[in-house]
Design an enzyme around this catalytic site. Structure first.
Site, PDB file in Angstrom:
ATOM      1  N   GLU A 131       0.869  -1.180   0.000  1.00  0.00           N
ATOM      2  CA  GLU A 131       0.000   0.000   0.000  1.00  0.00           C
ATOM      3  C   GLU A 131       0.908   1.233   0.000  1.00  0.00           C
ATOM      4  OE1 GLU A 131      -3.945   1.808   2.202  1.00  0.00           O
ATOM      5  OE2 GLU A 131      -2.534   0.627   3.368  1.00  0.00           O
ATOM      6  N   ARG A 226     -22.716  15.728  -9.529  1.00  0.00           N
ATOM      7  CA  ARG A 226     -22.102  16.337 -10.716  1.00  0.00           C
ATOM      8  C   ARG A 226     -20.631  16.007 -10.863  1.00  0.00           C
ATOM      9  NH1 ARG A 226     -25.864  20.419  -9.376  1.00  0.00           N
ATOM     10  NH2 ARG A 226     -24.356  21.485  -8.018  1.00  0.00           N
ATOM     11  N   ASP A 246     -15.851  -1.998  10.091  1.00  0.00           N
ATOM     12  CA  ASP A 246     -15.800  -1.807  11.544  1.00  0.00           C
ATOM     13  C   ASP A 246     -16.913  -0.890  12.025  1.00  0.00           C
ATOM     14  OD1 ASP A 246     -14.855   0.573  10.522  1.00  0.00           O
ATOM     15  OD2 ASP A 246     -13.044   0.644  11.760  1.00  0.00           O
ATOM     16  N   ASP A 270      -7.800  -3.814   7.731  1.00  0.00           N
ATOM     17  CA  ASP A 270      -6.881  -2.665   7.761  1.00  0.00           C
ATOM     18  C   ASP A 270      -6.343  -2.497   9.181  1.00  0.00           C
ATOM     19  OD1 ASP A 270      -5.389  -0.537   6.832  1.00  0.00           O
ATOM     20  OD2 ASP A 270      -7.052   0.852   6.673  1.00  0.00           O
TER      21      ASP A 270
END
Length: 392
Positions: A131, A226, A246, A270
């Site tokens: 990551e 938008r 969670d 995570d």
């Protein structure tokens, strides 16, 4: 039929078995760590009090646990694997943080070493989720400030150190369309996250070969009618995305929205070093984070990973309306299939005997990894509580 004896009989377990085809009430047998047979009749598990046998959880986003952080290197990944198996995770990806290159290289080298000599009574180490550092510096969240665009050469150097199975990047950065295509050619699953990209850039990332989205809704441009943003690209086009259930990172209503839109949405923890630990201060990469009130935050209050465990993720998904089978699939089968693993994440002949034993209240009673007891709720008892034997 099922007897009233609460015991395990040899290399088998009895109860309500969740198979890919649905629930069966009967017996699960294994030999040499692999499932050899499943016997039983179709059943609604809500009609009895026998144990629920689920496939072990597969967590593709784990930064730490048990006080250990992946970026420490050394034995940290082993500590993480031994911690998370207590909560039903039988396979995981060790997840790194954005950091100076030498720190990432050291962490990868030590993860590869531990994969070669796997820790006992622990979750299986499947490889690495990288990551960062190929993230947008403007959307780091809790990531340290070392983000930069990636190159083919940089990625290949890291792939030489450890098996990177999943890589998160920001698709809008220069050169990342080419990088996504190269990673796909190398067999790496690419997720888009920590991104300021637009809806159009998310769609372009998918067209280049990206496979999904990292911790959906968090650290990415949100949905506006938008300006649909990266969240809009995910909801409109994604087959896969990970989400942190969670009930702190993402509102239950947003999780339900994603479930309606993304067929193979799967849960991750995570989790940080604080998972499975008391409140206090812990490490997340080079940063210090504080665990309190069920969450983990930086000093400025920014959410910084979680303390979530997969057994709690299961209960949370059920709390917001999923049935047990669907919740289980999103924590086991779907993440396993996402990284191309066909022999974990499900209970079927030929698969690894990674089995969870839960009581009717969905409390974890025992965890088997490859047919070996890795955790029991009563540590002194070699037989898991709540299992039953089939009368012959």
């Amino acid at each position: 039929m099922i007897s009233s004896d609460a015991k395990r009989d040899g290399d088998c377990l009895d109860g309500n078995i969740l198979t890919p085809q649905g629930w069966r009430l009967g017996r699960l047998d294994w030999q040499d760590g692999r499932i050899v047979s499943l016997e039983g009749e179709p059943v609604d598990p809500m009609t009895n009090d026998y144990p629920r046998l689920l496939p072990g959880f597969v967590d593709l986003h784990v930064h730490g646990g048990g006080g250990a952080d992946a970026m420490e290197g050394g034995e940290a990944a082993a500590t993480m694997a031994r911690t998370h198996v207590r909560f039903g995770t039988t396979s995981l990806l060790v997840t790194t943080m954005t950091a100076p290159s030498e720190d990432i290289q050291r962490a990868l080298t030590d993860i590869a070493r531990l994969m070669a000599t796997p820790p006992l009574r622990a979750a299986r180490l499947l490889g690495v989720h990288l990551e960062g550092p190929f993230l947008n510096p403007g959307k780091l969240g809790a990531q340290p400030p070392y983000a930069h665009p990636g190159t083919v050469e940089a990625v290949d150097a890291l792939l030489a150190l450890a098996p990177i199975r999943v890589l998160t990047l920001a698709p809008e950065l220069g050169g990342h369309a080419e990088l996504i295509r190269h990673l796909c050619d190398r067999g790496v699953r690419v997720l888009m996250g920590h991104t300021l990209g637009s809806y159009e850039e998310g769609v372009a990332g998918l067209a280049s070969g990206a496979h999904g989205f990292t911790h959906l809704f968090n650290a990415m441009t949100g949905l506006h009618h938008r300006e649909p943003g990266m969240v809009g690209a995910a909801l409109a086009h994604a087959e896969h995305a990970e989400i942190i259930p969670d009930l702190l990172h993402v509102h239950p209503g947003a999780i339900l929205t994603a479930l309606r839109a993304i067929p193979r949405l799967y849960g991750v923890t995570d989790s940080t070093a604080a998972a499975g630990m008391p409140d206090g201060d812990y490490r997340l990469g080079e940063q210090r984070v504080t665990k309190c009130l069920g969450g983990v935050r930086l000093a400025d209050g920014t959410l910084a990973g979680s303390t979530l465990t997969m057994d709690q993720a299961l209960r949370n998904l059920i709390e917001i309306g999923l049935d047990l089978a669907d919740a289980s699939r999103r924590l086991s089968q779907y993440p396993a299939e996402f990284i191309g693993e066909q022999e974990i994440g499900r209970l079927a002949p030929g698969c690894h005997a990674d089995v969870l034993v839960l009581n009717p209240d969905l409390e974890l009673e025992a965890v088997y990894v490859g047919g070996q007891l890795a955790h029991a709720a009563r540590a002194a008892d070699a037989s898991p509580v709540g299992t039953s034997s089939v009368s012959q």
